[in-house]
Enzyme design. Structure first.
Site, PDB file in Angstrom:
ATOM      1  N   HIS A 130       0.842  -1.191   0.000  1.00 11.86           N
ATOM      2  CA  HIS A 130       0.000   0.000   0.000  1.00 11.86           C
ATOM      3  C   HIS A 130       0.883   1.249   0.000  1.00 11.86           C
ATOM      4  CE1 HIS A 130      -2.454  -3.255   1.627  1.00 11.86           C
ATOM      5  NE2 HIS A 130      -3.532  -2.558   1.329  1.00 11.86           N
ATOM      6  N   PRO A 220      -5.836  -5.106  11.405  1.00 15.33           N
ATOM      7  CA  PRO A 220      -7.299  -4.990  11.474  1.00 15.33           C
ATOM      8  C   PRO A 220      -7.647  -3.546  11.854  1.00 15.33           C
ATOM      9  CG  PRO A 220      -6.523  -6.913  12.705  1.00 15.33           C
ATOM     10  CD  PRO A 220      -5.311  -6.103  12.365  1.00 15.33           C
ATOM     11  N   LEU A 221      -8.284  -2.833  10.959  1.00 15.82           N
ATOM     12  CA  LEU A 221      -8.457  -1.395  11.144  1.00 15.82           C
ATOM     13  C   LEU A 221      -9.241  -1.078  12.412  1.00 15.82           C
ATOM     14  CD1 LEU A 221      -9.064  -0.282   7.453  1.00 15.82           C
ATOM     15  CD2 LEU A 221      -6.992  -0.035   8.828  1.00 15.82           C
ATOM     16  N   ASP A 261      -9.339   6.727   7.341  1.00  9.14           N
ATOM     17  CA  ASP A 261     -10.795   6.644   7.195  1.00  9.14           C
ATOM     18  C   ASP A 261     -11.337   5.284   7.614  1.00  9.14           C
ATOM     19  OD1 ASP A 261     -11.571   9.261   6.031  1.00  9.14           O
ATOM     20  OD2 ASP A 261     -10.233   8.669   4.415  1.00  9.14           O
ATOM     21  N   ILE A 293     -10.259   8.360   0.595  1.00 10.58           N
ATOM     22  CA  ILE A 293     -10.144   7.233  -0.332  1.00 10.58           C
ATOM     23  C   ILE A 293     -10.085   5.928   0.453  1.00 10.58           C
ATOM     24  CG2 ILE A 293      -8.654   6.091  -2.040  1.00 10.58           C
ATOM     25  CD1 ILE A 293     -10.012   8.480  -3.217  1.00 10.58           C
ATOM     26  N   HIS A 368      -4.067   3.057  -3.518  1.00  8.56           N
ATOM     27  CA  HIS A 368      -4.285   2.627  -2.135  1.00  8.56           C
ATOM     28  C   HIS A 368      -3.599   1.302  -1.835  1.00  8.56           C
ATOM     29  CE1 HIS A 368      -6.335   0.828   1.334  1.00  8.56           C
ATOM     30  NE2 HIS A 368      -6.681   2.053   1.693  1.00  8.56           N
ATOM     31  N   ARG A 463     -16.651 -18.297  39.595  1.00  4.62           N
ATOM     32  CA  ARG A 463     -16.448 -16.846  39.516  1.00  4.62           C
ATOM     33  C   ARG A 463     -16.198 -16.263  40.903  1.00  4.62           C
ATOM     34  NH1 ARG A 463     -22.020 -13.913  39.307  1.00  4.62           N
ATOM     35  NH2 ARG A 463     -23.473 -15.561  39.860  1.00  4.62           N
ATOM     36  N   GLU A 517     -17.295  -4.156  24.852  1.00  3.02           N
ATOM     37  CA  GLU A 517     -16.430  -5.342  24.918  1.00  3.02           C
ATOM     38  C   GLU A 517     -15.248  -5.268  23.957  1.00  3.02           C
ATOM     39  OE1 GLU A 517     -20.495  -6.681  26.329  1.00  3.02           O
ATOM     40  OE2 GLU A 517     -19.723  -5.526  24.627  1.00  3.02           O
ATOM     41  N   PHE A 544     -20.471 -13.078  25.295  1.00  4.76           N
ATOM     42  CA  PHE A 544     -20.201 -11.746  24.746  1.00  4.76           C
ATOM     43  C   PHE A 544     -18.749 -11.566  24.304  1.00  4.76           C
ATOM     44  CE2 PHE A 544     -23.887 -10.161  27.564  1.00  4.76           C
ATOM     45  CZ  PHE A 544     -24.806 -10.551  26.595  1.00  4.76           C
ATOM     46  N   HIS A 568     -20.339 -17.021  33.448  1.00  4.89           N
ATOM     47  CA  HIS A 568     -21.681 -17.371  32.980  1.00  4.89           C
ATOM     48  C   HIS A 568     -21.612 -18.208  31.700  1.00  4.89           C
ATOM     49  CE1 HIS A 568     -22.437 -14.134  35.785  1.00  4.89           C
ATOM     50  NE2 HIS A 568     -23.722 -14.492  35.839  1.00  4.89           N
ATOM     51  N   ASP A 576     -31.736 -16.560  31.301  1.00  5.78           N
ATOM     52  CA  ASP A 576     -31.558 -15.438  30.383  1.00  5.78           C
ATOM     53  C   ASP A 576     -31.848 -15.822  28.935  1.00  5.78           C
ATOM     54  OD1 ASP A 576     -30.927 -13.243  31.963  1.00  5.78           O
ATOM     55  OD2 ASP A 576     -28.850 -13.877  32.194  1.00  5.78           O
ATOM     56  N   HIS A 580     -27.740 -15.222  26.037  1.00  8.30           N
ATOM     57  CA  HIS A 580     -26.763 -14.954  27.083  1.00  8.30           C
ATOM     58  C   HIS A 580     -26.069 -16.240  27.535  1.00  8.30           C
ATOM     59  CE1 HIS A 580     -28.563 -11.059  27.080  1.00  8.30           C
ATOM     60  NE2 HIS A 580     -27.897 -10.631  28.137  1.00  8.30           N
TER      61      HIS A 580
END
Length: 580
Positions: A130, A220-221, A261, A293, A368, A463, A517, A544, A568, A576, A580
C-alpha cells in the site's frame, strides 16, 4: 519569458463547513495557470485562509493536473491566515510552482521524499503493498519524528520513550522507513528490500513481536487507535502513581497515533475513543489521515458523517491542518497546540492527497493497495524531482536523521539522572518502579498469596473463586489493573479498596469500560504493550466474547498476555435464554 499567467479563476464557498477559528466558514480558491513557452499547466488550490506559500499546487508535465481537492465539513484552525484568497492569486514562475507542489523547504522535501520512495520502491519490488498512505503522510511523519518524538533508537525499550502507533497498518512501509532512517538497528536496507517476504522483519502489517521499535501489532483497522488509548491510559495511571510534585517526573511520555478513514469507520475505534475523551487522556495525540479514499473508491459512497463533530462530542480537542501535504509549519504548530492541551486527547485532522506525487494515480483508489507500476514510479520520480536510484538515500538525509541516535541516548541519560534524584527522595517507590516498570517482573510473594487464599476458600462458584484470587493478588501485585464491560457485579472482578481509574482519580486500578467489549479488549492490549509491568485483565459473559474476538485474536498474535475473565458459561444458567 517563461512566466506563468492566470488562465481562469474560481473561488468557491464550501457549504456545510463548520465555523472556523473566528466563526467564518471555510472557503477554497482555485486557478489555472499555464506556461505557454513550456506547455506546462498547473492547478493551484488551497483553503481561503492560506496564502500562496502554503497552498497546495500540483503540476503534471503531461499537461493535466493532480488536483488539490476540496474538503467538506472542515474547521480551519491551522495554517498561515489571510483575510481573503484574493491576495494569494499572484503571478508565479514555473520554478516556484514546482516548489509549491512540495513544502518549499528543499532539505525537508529531500527527507520527506526519502520516506516516500522507500515505500514506493519496497512496494514495487514486492509487487504488493500500500504505497498511497505513506506518500500522503510522509510530511506529517517527518515533522513528528524529526522535531517532536522522544526515543532512543539504540534502546527501543527505554521506558520513558514516546510511543508511536500506526493504526492504519496497511501503510507499514511508512513505519519501516522511519525506523530505518532514524537509526533503529531492527530495520536495515536489506530488510526493506525484503518487504512482505516470508521470514522478513518487515511484514505486510507491523508486528511488535517481529520488529523492535514497533509497539503494537496493527492491521485490522481500528485496533491500533484502541491500543493507543490503552497505552496513553497506562502512562496516565503510572504517572499518577509514581510522579511526585517535589521530584523529577519519571513517567512523562506522549502517545502518537496515525489513523485513517477505515479506522474511523470501525466501531471498535468509537468505543475506545469515547473512553479516551471520558478519561481526559491529554498525552494522546492522533493524526487523522483524511484523504477520502478507501479500497472501493471515494469514501463518500459509504461515509459522509462529520467525524470531527463526533470526536468533539467524545471530549477531544480538534485541530485542523488543511494542507497536510505541504504545510510543515501548520503541522508543527498543531502538534505544539496538542501538547499544550493537558486535559483532553487531541485529534489532528490532516487533509492529504493519497499517493501524493504520483501524476496519474494520486487521489484515487488505484494508489491505495497496489504497486504503482514501473512507468508510474518513474513518472513520480520525475514529478517530485527525485534523481536517486531505488533504495538510494542521499547521505545528507541520513546524516540528519541519524543525529537522533545521539539525541536519544542523551535523552535517556538525562532521564536516568532524574531517576537517581527521584530514588534519593523516594527509595521505596523507586524500588517498585524498577522491579515493575523497568524489569517488567512480578513482585515476590504473589504465588504465596494465591496459595493462602486457596487454602481459605471452601466450595464455591468458580467466579467467586476468581474474585477471591483477584483480591488476593491485588495487594501484592501493584501493577494489576482491569475491569469489566459493565458486568463487574456479575463477573465479580472488582479489586476492593483500590479505587476507579477515572479522569479525577487516574491512580485507581478498577477500570470501568462500560458496555464496550471490543474496545475493552483492544485497550487492554495497549495497556499490556506499554511494557511497563502493568498486568491488565478484562471481563464479560462468555457469550459476549464474540463481541471482542478481533481484539482477543490480536492479543494472542502479539503475545500481549492480557487476562480474559469469562463468566456465565454454563448451560445451567438458562433463565436469560439463548442470547446470554
Amino acid at each position: 519569458n517563461g512566466r506563468l499567467f492566470l488562465w481562469s479563476c474560481l473561488r468557491t464557498q464550501i457549504n456545510g463547513g463548520g465555523r472556523g477559528a473566528h466563526g467564518e466558514r471555510g472557503g477554497e480558491w482555485y486557478c489555472w495557470v499555464r506556461n505557454k513557452k513550456k506547455n506546462m499547466q498547473a492547478f493551484v488550490g488551497g483553503a481561503a485562509s492560506l496564502n500562496a506559500e502554503s497552498a497546495s499546487v500540483a503540476v503534471n508535465r503531461r499537461g493535466s493536473f493532480v488536483n488539490a481537492r476540496s474538503s467538506h465539513s472542515r474547521r480551519v484552525t491551522r495554517g498561515n491566515s489571510s483575510s481573503s484568497s484574493s491576495s494569494a492569486l499572484k503571478m508565479v514562475s514555473a520554478e516556484t510552482a514546482a516548489k509549491l507542489a512540495q513544502t518549499g523547504d528543499e532539505f525537508a522535501d529531500k527527507v520527506i521524499n526519502s520516506i516516500r520512495f522507500l515505500a514506493v520502491d519496497a512496494v514495487e519490488k514486492a509487487n504488493s503493498g500500500h504505497p498511497g498512505m505513506p506518500m500522503g503522510m510522509a510530511p506529517t511523519s517527518y515533522v513528528l519524528w524529526d522535531q517532536h518524538m522522544k526515543f532512543n533508537p539504540k534502546n527501543p525499550n527505554w521506558v520513558n520513550r514516546d510511543r508511536f502507533v500506526l493504526s492504519c497498518g496497511h501503510g507499514s512501509m511508512l513505519q519501516y522507513a522511519l525506523l530505518h532512517l532514524f537509526g533503529y538497528d531492527s530495520v536495515s536496507m536489506d530488510d526493506i528490500k525484503q518487504f512482505r517476504q516470508i521470514g522478513s522483519v518487515t511484514p505486510g502489517h507491523p508486528e511488535n513481536f517481529e520488529t523492535p521499535g514497533v509497539e503494537v501489532t496493527t492491521g485490522p483497522l481500528g485496533q491500533g487507535i484502541c491500543n493507543a488509548v490503552g497505552i496513553a491510559a497506562a502512562e496516565t495511571h503510572l504517572a499518577a502513581v509514581f510522579n511526585k510534585p517535589d521530584a523529577p517526573k519519571i513517567v512523562d511520555n506522549y502517545t502518537y497515533c496515525i489513523l485513517g478513514d477505515g479506522c474511523m469507520m470501525e466501531g471498535v475505534a468509537s468505543e475506545a475513543c469515547s473512553l479516551a475523551g471520558h478519561w481526559g487522556l491529554g498525552k494522546l495525540i492522533a493524526f487523522y489521515d483524511d484523504n477520502s479514499i478507501s479500497i472501493d473508491g471515494r469514501t463518500d459512497i459509504s461515509f459522509t458523517e462529520d467525524v470531527l463533530k463526533r470526536y468533539e462530542s467524545y471530549g477531544w480537542q480538534i485541530i485542523n491542518v488543511p494542507a497536510g501535504n505541504t504545510d510543515l509549519a501548520g503541522l508543527d504548530a498543531a502538534i505544539k497546540e496538542a501538547k499544550a492541551c493537558t486535559d483532553k486527547p487531541t485529534l489532528i485532522n490532516v487533509t492529504t492527497i493519497i499517493g501524493y506525487g504520483s501524476p496519474n494515480k494520486a487521489d484515487s483508489y488505484a494508489v491505495h493497495g497496489a504497486a504503482l507500476g514501473k512507468d508510474e514510479v518513474q513518472a513520480t520520480r520525475d514529478y517530485l524531482g527525485w534523481e536517486y536510484e531505488p533504495f538510494e538515500i542521499p547521505s545528507e538525509v541520513t546524516d540528519h536523521t541519524m543525529r537522533k541516535i545521539k539525541e536519544g541516548a542523551d535523552a535517556e541519560a538525562a532521564w536516568k539522572k532524574d531517576f537517581e534524584a527521584y530514588k534519593e527522595k523516594y527509595p521505596e517507590e523507586a524500588k517498585v518502579f524498577e522491579e515493575q516498570c523497568i524489569n517488567n517482573s512480578l513482585p515476590s510473594g504473589w504465588e504465596d498469596a494465591l496459595k493462602k487464599a486457596g487454602e481459605e476458600c471452601g466450595a464455591m462458584a468458580t467466579r467467586q473463586l476468581s474474585e477471591k484470587m483477584l483480591n488476593a493478588l491485588a495487594p501484592v501485585v501493584p501493577g494489576l489493573v482491569g475491569g469489566s464491560a459493565d458486568l463487574a457485579g456479575s463477573n465479580l472482578t472488582i479489586m476492593k479498596g483500590f479505587g476507579n481509574f477515572l479522569k479525577e482519580t487516574p491512580e485507581g486500578r478498577n477500570i470501568r469500560f462500560g458496555v464496550r467489549e471490543h474496545g475493552m479488549g483492544a485497550i487492554c492490549n495497549g495497556i499490556q504493550l506499554y511494557n511497563a509491568g502493568l498486568k491488565a485483565y478484562c471481563a464479560t459473559f462468555f457469550i459476549f466474547t464474540d463481541y471482542m474476538r478481533g481484539a482477543m485474536r490480536v492479543s494472542a498474535l502479539s503475545q500481549s498476555a492480557v487476562i480474559y475473565v469469562m463468566t456465565h458459561d454454563s448451560v445451567f444458567l438458562g433463565e436469560d435464554g439463548p442470547t446470554h
